[in-house]
Design a protein around this motif. Structure first.
Motif, short mmCIF file in Angstrom:
data_model
loop_
_atom_site.label_atom_id
_atom_site.label_comp_id
_atom_site.label_asym_id
_atom_site.label_seq_id
_atom_site.Cartn_x
_atom_site.Cartn_y
_atom_site.Cartn_z
N LEU A 66 0.82 -1.20 0.00
CA LEU A 66 0.00 0.00 0.00
C LEU A 66 0.86 1.26 0.00
O LEU A 66 0.48 2.28 -0.57
CB LEU A 66 -0.94 0.00 1.21
N GLN A 67 2.03 1.20 0.64
CA GLN A 67 2.94 2.33 0.58
C GLN A 67 3.38 2.59 -0.85
O GLN A 67 3.46 3.73 -1.30
CB GLN A 67 4.16 2.07 1.47
N ALA A 68 3.66 1.50 -1.59
CA ALA A 68 4.06 1.64 -3.00
C ALA A 68 2.93 2.24 -3.83
O ALA A 68 3.14 3.09 -4.70
CB ALA A 68 4.48 0.29 -3.56
N ARG A 69 1.71 1.81 -3.55
CA ARG A 69 0.56 2.32 -4.29
C ARG A 69 0.33 3.80 -3.98
O ARG A 69 -0.01 4.59 -4.88
CB ARG A 69 -0.67 1.49 -3.94
N LEU A 70 0.49 4.17 -2.71
CA LEU A 70 0.34 5.57 -2.33
C LEU A 70 1.41 6.42 -3.02
O LEU A 70 1.12 7.52 -3.52
CB LEU A 70 0.44 5.72 -0.81
N LEU A 71 2.64 5.93 -3.05
CA LEU A 71 3.72 6.66 -3.70
C LEU A 71 3.41 6.88 -5.18
O LEU A 71 3.63 7.97 -5.72
CB LEU A 71 5.03 5.90 -3.54
N ALA A 72 2.91 5.84 -5.85
CA ALA A 72 2.59 5.96 -7.27
C ALA A 72 1.52 7.02 -7.50
O ALA A 72 1.59 7.80 -8.46
CB ALA A 72 2.13 4.61 -7.82
N TRP A 73 0.51 7.05 -6.62
CA TRP A 73 -0.55 8.07 -6.75
C TRP A 73 0.01 9.47 -6.51
O TRP A 73 -0.32 10.42 -7.23
CB TRP A 73 -1.68 7.77 -5.78
N ILE A 74 0.86 9.62 -5.50
CA ILE A 74 1.47 10.92 -5.21
C ILE A 74 2.29 11.40 -6.40
O ILE A 74 2.17 12.55 -6.83
CB ILE A 74 2.34 10.83 -3.94
N ASP A 75 3.12 10.51 -6.94
CA ASP A 75 3.96 10.89 -8.08
C ASP A 75 3.12 11.21 -9.31
O ASP A 75 3.50 12.04 -10.14
CB ASP A 75 4.95 9.77 -8.41
N GLY A 76 1.97 10.56 -9.43
CA GLY A 76 1.12 10.80 -10.59
C GLY A 76 0.45 12.15 -10.60
O GLY A 76 -0.05 12.60 -11.64
N GLN A 77 0.42 12.82 -9.44
CA GLN A 77 -0.22 14.14 -9.37
C GLN A 77 0.62 15.24 -9.99
O GLN A 77 0.12 16.28 -10.38
CB GLN A 77 -0.52 14.52 -7.92
N GLY A 78 1.94 15.02 -10.05
CA GLY A 78 2.82 16.06 -10.53
C GLY A 78 3.05 17.13 -9.48
O GLY A 78 2.74 16.96 -8.30
N HIS A 79 3.61 18.27 -9.93
CA HIS A 79 3.88 19.37 -9.00
C HIS A 79 3.48 20.69 -9.65
O HIS A 79 3.82 20.93 -10.79
CB HIS A 79 5.35 19.41 -8.62
N PRO A 80 2.70 21.55 -8.96
CA PRO A 80 2.19 21.33 -7.60
C PRO A 80 1.07 20.30 -7.59
O PRO A 80 0.34 20.18 -8.57
CB PRO A 80 1.67 22.71 -7.19
N PRO A 81 0.94 19.58 -6.49
CA PRO A 81 -0.09 18.53 -6.44
C PRO A 81 -1.48 19.12 -6.32
O PRO A 81 -1.67 20.16 -5.68
CB PRO A 81 0.29 17.74 -5.19
N GLU A 82 -2.45 18.46 -6.93
CA GLU A 82 -3.84 18.90 -6.79
C GLU A 82 -4.32 18.67 -5.36
O GLU A 82 -5.02 19.50 -4.78
CB GLU A 82 -4.73 18.14 -7.77
N THR A 83 -3.95 17.53 -4.80
CA THR A 83 -4.31 17.19 -3.43
C THR A 83 -3.05 17.07 -2.59
O THR A 83 -2.11 16.38 -2.98
CB THR A 83 -5.09 15.85 -3.38
N ARG A 84 -3.05 17.74 -1.47
CA ARG A 84 -1.87 17.70 -0.61
C ARG A 84 -2.01 16.57 0.40
O ARG A 84 -3.05 16.42 1.06
CB ARG A 84 -1.73 19.03 0.14
#
Length: 442
Positions: A247-265
């Motif tokens: 789940l940590q890996a999945r969360l990381l993938a979602w975070i990285d998929g948002q780009g910068h700046p992130p839509e959701t913090r």
């Protein structure tokens, strides 16, 4: 352009004042004009809501003197100097003194508008930061709960302001009971998304499949996934260390998929329950480094010095109001015991001790020392830990005594002087030393 940000135009030539004022007004600015520096100085003080455009050559108080006096009033006030041909060395000196920029005559009105816009934007950011810092120091709203005047708490409040206004994800760690979730609320409150969604979830709830569905959704999901629920706002994940590696890996993938700046913090909260363990030990390295670029570590209560006594007083008074009885008086010996306790449960434990002190005081039995001992039945270290300098005990007790007496007499200086047998000057000096203001007790 918001009308709340002003441009003060200072020039002894009425035609120049009028032409600049008209141009900036047409560009959307609110303007005020002054024929000289002395007149302007009467109106422009610290926290003045805007910028200043001033001629550098004026009769009486010239532009350079005017600039220096403005900088002494508010060094962050943006001042744009207008210079004549051949005055460039003077303009350079003005920049060294603190001018925001300069315009050389004859200047392009569009260039003036651009500088005015940049200056007012910079001023708005400065004033917003000051307002946030006052909110923190004054204890307004949610920030009221982030009490304490110790150096570690001052730094914490500064970190909350700085990181709250940034756009990246944040990692909060610290011992249990230090207020990590409260800090997450504060980060959202002072940040760029205060009016947007704030979604809080504990990663300790449910098995891996249930948690995966709650976070990311799935075919069998019956609720909107958290990543969608928090879209555009702040997603706070408590006990981030409870996530499985998958789940940590999945969360990381979602975070990285948002780009910068992130839509959701994402604000991740890591609970350090074991002595010597760190978040880096508990999280995947790639997730840890992705979150820890902006990191806040909450101080344990035992590191906060005299905050312990002021917090005890605050919690005791709250409980006393709830139970309709007086708050307990703390003796010098009890103050020392409170300062010496290791507080493994931190603020939650202190709040519990304060409430129990009120209850036993209502019955007329018990002592704070007995409460501290009962908090740790397996060890005698509950009130004996590493020592602190004598001055720290004395200062902490003295501050608490003056604070309590001022509260009891509702800010009556004469009554406090009589009870503590202090002359007015000594009381004033001690209140200034401990940051106590009479207006807070009225």
């Amino acid at each position: 352009m918001s009308k709340s940000m002003k441009i003060a135009i200072v020039d002894d030539e009425s035609d120049m004042r009028q032409s600049i004022g008209q141009w900036l007004a047409l560009s959307g600015f609110e303007t005020e004009t002054y024929a000289g520096a002395e007149e302007a100085l009467k109106a422009i003080g610290a926290d003045w809501p805007g910028a200043v455009i001033s001629d550098i050559r004026m009769p009486g108080v010239d532009g350079m003197t005017f600039l220096k006096r403005l900088m002494s009033v508010d060094s962050a006030l943006p001042v744009i100097m207008i210079t004549g041909h051949g005055d460039v060395p003077m303009a350079v000196e003005a920049m060294r003194v603190g001018a925001f920029d300069f315009l050389e005559k004859p200047f392009n009105p569009e260039r003036m508008t651009e500088l005015a816009r940049k200056a007012t934007q910079a001023r708005r950011l400065t004033l917003d930061n000051r307002a946030l810092r006052r909110e923190l120091s004054d204890g307004a709203g949610i920030m009221h709960k982030l009490q304490g005047s110790s150096p570690v708490m001052e730094r914490l409040r500064e970190d909350i302001i700085d990181l709250g206004q940034a756009e990246g994800h944040v990692l909060i760690d610290g011992e249990t009971g230090t207020g990590k979730t409260l800090v997450a609320h504060a980060l959202h409150a002072v940040g760029a998304k205060p009016g947007r969604k704030f979604v809080l979830h504990s990663c300790q709830s449910g098995d891996e499949a249930t948690l995966a569905a709650r976070l990311f959704g799935g075919d069998d999901a019956t609720q909107l996934p958290l990543i969608e629920e928090a879209r555009g706002g702040t997603l706070v994940l408590e006990h981030i260390e409870a996530l499985t590696p998958a789940l940590q890996a999945r969360l990381l993938a979602w975070i990285d998929g948002q780009g910068h700046p992130p839509e959701t913090r994402v604000v991740a909260i890591c609970n350090l329950q074991e002595q010597g363990r760190t978040c880096e030990d508990l999280l995947r390295p790639d997730l840890f480094y992705r979150l820890a670029a902006m990191k806040i570590t909450l101080p344990p209560l035992r590191a906060r010095g005299e905050d312990i006594l002021s917090l005890f007083t605050y919690f005791a008074e709250q409980s006393a109001q709830d139970y309709g009885c007086p708050a307990p008086e703390v003796t010098a010996q009890e103050a020392a015991q409170l300062l010496q306790a290791p507080w493994p449960g931190n603020i939650r434990q202190l709040q519990n001790v304060a409430e129990r002190a009120v209850l036993q005081g209502r019955r007329g039995t018990g002592s704070i020392a007995s409460l501290l001992m009962s908090e740790d039945e397996t060890s005698s270290t509950a009130i004996t830990t590493e020592g602190k300098p004598l001055k720290q005990y004395v200062d902490a007790f003295e501050r608490m005594l003056i604070d309590n007496t001022m509260r009891r007499h509702r800010g009556s200086i004469v009554s406090v002087m009589d009870e503590l047998c202090l002359p007015r000057r000594t009381l004033n000096e001690k209140m200034a030393k401990y940051g106590l203001n009479r207006s807070d007790y009225l």
